[in-house]
Design a protein around this motif. Structure first.
Motif, mmCIF file in Angstrom:
data_model
loop_
_atom_site.group_PDB
_atom_site.id
_atom_site.type_symbol
_atom_site.label_atom_id
_atom_site.label_comp_id
_atom_site.label_asym_id
_atom_site.label_seq_id
_atom_site.Cartn_x
_atom_site.Cartn_y
_atom_site.Cartn_z
ATOM 1 N N THR A 109 6.724 1.878 -8.564
ATOM 2 C CA THR A 109 5.885 1.624 -9.734
ATOM 3 C C THR A 109 4.480 2.080 -9.398
ATOM 4 N N ASN A 110 3.831 2.694 -10.372
ATOM 5 C CA ASN A 110 2.480 3.215 -10.162
ATOM 6 C C ASN A 110 1.404 2.200 -10.520
ATOM 7 N N GLN A 111 1.804 0.971 -10.809
ATOM 8 C CA GLN A 111 0.824 -0.044 -11.175
ATOM 9 C C GLN A 111 0.192 -0.613 -9.913
ATOM 10 N N LYS A 112 -1.109 -0.943 -10.032
ATOM 11 C CA LYS A 112 -1.807 -1.554 -8.899
ATOM 12 C C LYS A 112 -1.335 -2.993 -8.754
ATOM 13 N N LYS A 113 -1.160 -3.394 -7.514
ATOM 14 C CA LYS A 113 -0.769 -4.774 -7.259
ATOM 15 C C LYS A 113 -2.013 -5.647 -7.336
ATOM 16 N N ILE A 114 -1.873 -6.761 -8.003
ATOM 17 C CA ILE A 114 -2.993 -7.704 -8.083
ATOM 18 C C ILE A 114 -2.908 -8.623 -6.867
ATOM 19 N N ILE A 115 -3.970 -8.627 -6.099
ATOM 20 C CA ILE A 115 -4.051 -9.474 -4.911
ATOM 21 C C ILE A 115 -4.774 -10.745 -5.339
ATOM 22 N N ILE A 116 -4.165 -11.858 -5.096
ATOM 23 C CA ILE A 116 -4.816 -13.112 -5.487
ATOM 24 C C ILE A 116 -5.486 -13.717 -4.256
ATOM 25 N N LEU A 117 -6.805 -13.832 -4.354
ATOM 26 C CA LEU A 117 -7.606 -14.375 -3.255
ATOM 27 C C LEU A 117 -8.327 -15.625 -3.712
ATOM 28 N N ASP A 118 -8.640 -16.505 -2.772
ATOM 29 C CA ASP A 118 -9.494 -17.628 -3.112
ATOM 30 C C ASP A 118 -10.946 -17.147 -3.077
ATOM 31 N N LYS A 119 -11.846 -17.985 -3.548
ATOM 32 C CA LYS A 119 -13.245 -17.585 -3.711
ATOM 33 C C LYS A 119 -13.902 -17.201 -2.384
ATOM 34 N N LYS A 120 -13.632 -17.957 -1.342
ATOM 35 C CA LYS A 120 -14.261 -17.696 -0.040
ATOM 36 C C LYS A 120 -13.785 -16.360 0.536
ATOM 37 N N ALA A 121 -12.489 -16.113 0.471
ATOM 38 C CA ALA A 121 -11.930 -14.854 0.982
ATOM 39 C C ALA A 121 -12.431 -13.676 0.146
ATOM 40 N N ALA A 122 -12.522 -13.889 -1.157
ATOM 41 C CA ALA A 122 -12.997 -12.837 -2.059
ATOM 42 C C ALA A 122 -14.454 -12.493 -1.752
ATOM 43 N N LEU A 123 -15.275 -13.503 -1.454
ATOM 44 C CA LEU A 123 -16.676 -13.253 -1.126
ATOM 45 C C LEU A 123 -16.778 -12.414 0.144
ATOM 46 N N ALA A 124 -16.013 -12.764 1.165
ATOM 47 C CA ALA A 124 -16.049 -12.006 2.422
ATOM 48 C C ALA A 124 -15.596 -10.568 2.183
ATOM 49 N N LYS A 125 -14.552 -10.413 1.404
ATOM 50 C CA LYS A 125 -14.025 -9.077 1.130
ATOM 51 C C LYS A 125 -15.016 -8.273 0.269
ATOM 52 N N ALA A 126 -15.656 -8.935 -0.683
ATOM 53 C CA ALA A 126 -16.642 -8.277 -1.550
ATOM 54 C C ALA A 126 -17.876 -7.859 -0.737
ATOM 55 N N GLU A 127 -18.290 -8.702 0.204
ATOM 56 C CA GLU A 127 -19.424 -8.354 1.067
ATOM 57 C C GLU A 127 -19.102 -7.100 1.874
#
Length: 162
Positions: A3-21
């Motif tokens: 499938t060519n659809q992007k997989k949605i990764i579900i992260l919690d807020k703290k992990a998302a902040l680290a990844k966004a940084e």
């Protein structure tokens, strides 16, 4: 079966902040790029806006810095004109005031030199003998690079490329 659809990764807020940084530290980003990425990671609207404001406060995300870097890169490396750069920033949903401010960082003389260099390179590649068709092809190329029509005409006239 792929499938060519992007997989949605579900992260919690703290992990998302680290990844966004990390995402912002790797390369300058527009707010909308980061916002889209956070939604991709499965965060809700309230969480996304909280993280965006936190990234701004910690200076990981700075739209003015992004727009200046974008303008600098597109002009110095890709040799784009102001019209094309403006469109690129609008697609990234950068505010018009910031776009205008970032475009002021391009030196006028360097801009005219870029038009001239681009025109000379293209002129050497055009195999047309008819002078009107040559001129048309040259102008069309420069317009496609995002340069302004009045400046193209001025540079071509001043350098006998018409």
């Amino acid at each position: 079966m792929e499938t060519n659809q992007k997989k949605i990764i579900i992260l919690d807020k703290k992990a998302a902040l680290a990844k966004a940084e990390h995402y912002c530290a790797y390369q300058e980003r527009a707010q909308q790029e980061v916002r889209n990425k956070l939604y991709e990671w499965g965060l809700k609207t309230g969480e996304v806006e909280e993280l965006i404001s936190e990234l701004i406060q910690t200076n990981f995300l700075n739209e003015e810095r992004f727009s200046k870097a974008y303008v600098s890169g597109k002009f110095n490396i890709n040799k784009w004109g102001k019209i094309k750069i403006r469109q690129g920033l609008k697609l990234k949903q950068v505010p018009e005031k910031m776009i205008a401010k970032a475009l002021l960082s391009i030196d006028y003389d360097d801009y005219l030199k870029a038009i001239l260099n681009c025109a000379r390179k293209k002129d050497a590649l055009i195999k047309e003998n008819d002078p009107y068709k040559r001129k048309y092809k040259l102008i069309t190329h420069l317009l496609g690079r995002g340069f302004e029509n009045n400046l193209i005409m001025e540079v071509l006239k001043d350098n006998n490329l018409t």
